[in-house]
Motif scaffolding. Structure first.
Motif, PDB file in Angstrom:
ATOM      1  N   THR A  79       0.847  -1.187   0.000  1.00 50.32           N
ATOM      2  CA  THR A  79       0.000   0.000   0.000  1.00 50.32           C
ATOM      3  C   THR A  79       0.884   1.238   0.000  1.00 50.32           C
ATOM      4  O   THR A  79       1.530   1.540   1.010  1.00 50.32           O
ATOM      5  N   GLN A  81       1.507   5.182   0.303  1.00 55.63           N
ATOM      6  CA  GLN A  81       0.831   6.320   0.937  1.00 55.63           C
ATOM      7  C   GLN A  81       1.622   7.588   0.618  1.00 55.63           C
ATOM      8  O   GLN A  81       2.828   7.650   0.882  1.00 55.63           O
ATOM      9  N   ALA A 113      -3.799  -4.276  -2.794  1.00 49.58           N
ATOM     10  CA  ALA A 113      -3.405  -2.952  -2.307  1.00 49.58           C
ATOM     11  C   ALA A 113      -4.645  -2.208  -1.813  1.00 49.58           C
ATOM     12  O   ALA A 113      -5.706  -2.255  -2.447  1.00 49.58           O
ATOM     13  N   TRP A 114      -4.507  -1.538  -0.684  1.00 50.60           N
ATOM     14  CA  TRP A 114      -5.582  -0.683  -0.181  1.00 50.60           C
ATOM     15  C   TRP A 114      -5.490   0.682  -0.845  1.00 50.60           C
ATOM     16  O   TRP A 114      -4.404   1.254  -0.976  1.00 50.60           O
ATOM     17  N   GLU A 298     -11.384   2.842   2.775  1.00 50.72           N
ATOM     18  CA  GLU A 298     -10.412   2.334   1.816  1.00 50.72           C
ATOM     19  C   GLU A 298     -11.016   1.153   1.071  1.00 50.72           C
ATOM     20  O   GLU A 298     -11.830   0.403   1.623  1.00 50.72           O
ATOM     21  N   ARG A 300     -10.029  -2.247  -1.103  1.00 52.28           N
ATOM     22  CA  ARG A 300      -8.947  -3.153  -1.469  1.00 52.28           C
ATOM     23  C   ARG A 300      -9.047  -3.481  -2.949  1.00 52.28           C
ATOM     24  O   ARG A 300     -10.109  -3.829  -3.444  1.00 52.28           O
TER      25      ARG A 300
END
Length: 306
Positions: A79, A81, A113-114, A298, A300
């Motif tokens: 993930t 950010q 992946a979020w 979020e 996925r």
């Protein structure tokens, strides 16, 4: 201004923490936590930490690895950010490409992946071949300002203890965690069967607060628990709240979580966070009862490697 992606270095711990707190404030992030994660990751996890730098400043981060505790091989996750206001510079794309190459190289066949549930983030994932799957709500409770439900009288045979009361032998909590985790909804199933790894990466993790973790016992047996993680200052995050199968339907998880929240507030924590799969109606209802409100969602996403 040039963005570069490189591997995390121990000297990045403070910068990593600042970036994570700014981009995902509903998660607990500390320098001690990230250094512990890096030093003690299971080798089968192929854990890799990445940072994106712009003119020497960390503006984005990513964690990548293999779900080694899943019965299905080849389940990769990561993930990225990026700091608010620093998107559009290519950091996310560089992190994504580097993580994908790493995971493919260590045997991943599926990547999860979020992604934040906002138009920009969803479009970013779609352009790169990721398809949306299940979603999760992050929820916030203002401990300093809000009113918690009052403590309730315990039913006969029920007592509340703290995680610290199990310091000499936490195996009963490991077994409870394994059962509850197996029943948690999600795209990647997990089987907790490595007690030593659990001791290192859960029980002795720097963010895990044994004293604020609450455990409900029924006739001396662990029946439910609410595990607490904190940043040691202001932020409290419920890591897992659940009830063992034989004791469900009695409100024991609610008792344990209420106890943990009351003690967290008394200890000076001001912001409580939790997260639930959007399909987990029972826990979402419990958290609304406590006064939690959704602060972020979020989604996925998944991509199958060919």
């Amino acid at each position: 201004m040039t963005v570069i992606v490189r591997d995390f270095r121990p000297s990045d711990a403070e910068g990593w923490t600042r970036a994570r707190r700014a981009s995902v404030p509903w998660m607990v992030a500390t320098p001690e936590q990230i250094l512990h994660d890096r030093a003690h990751a299971h080798p089968d996890r192929h854990y890799r930490l990445l940072v994106a730098e712009e003119d020497g400043e960390i503006i984005a981060t990513a964690q990548a690895g293999i779900a080694h505790d899943s019965p299905e091989p080849g389940q990769g996750y990561f993930t990225p950010q990026t700091l608010p206001g620093r998107t559009g510079r290519g950091a996310g794309s560089l992190l994504l490409r580097t993580a994908e190459e790493h995971l493919a190289g260590v045997g991943a066949t599926v990547l999860y992946a979020w992604v934040l549930d906002d138009p920009e983030s969803l479009a970013f994932a779609r352009r790169r071949g990721y398809e949306p799957k299940r979603s999760a709500h992050f929820q916030r409770l203002a401990l300093a300002d809000g009113a918690l439900p009052p403590r309730q009288e315990l039913p006969p045979g029920v007592e509340l203890r703290t995680g610290a009361d199990f310091a000499d032998d936490p195996r009963a909590l490991f077994e409870a965690d394994a059962e509850v985790t197996a029943d948690e909804p999600g795209d990647i199933t997990s089987e907790l069967d490595d007690y030593e790894d659990w001791l290192t990466n859960v029980w002795r993790h720097p963010a895990f607060d044994q004293g604020l973790t609450s455990v409900a016992l029924v006739d001396g047996r662990v029946a439910a628990f609410s595990a607490a993680t904190t940043d040691g200052a202001h932020t409290y995050l419920s890591a897992m709240t659940g009830t063992l199968r034989a004791f469900r339907g009695r409100g024991l998880a609610k008792l344990a979580k209420n106890d943990s929240l009351h003690r967290a507030r008394a200890a000076g924590y001001t912001d409580a966070y939790t997260s639930n799969d959007t399909g987990n109606g029972p826990m979402l209802a419990v958290n609304r009862w406590f006064g939690y409100r959704v602060c972020a969602t979020e989604v996925r996403h998944v991509r199958t490697l060919t």
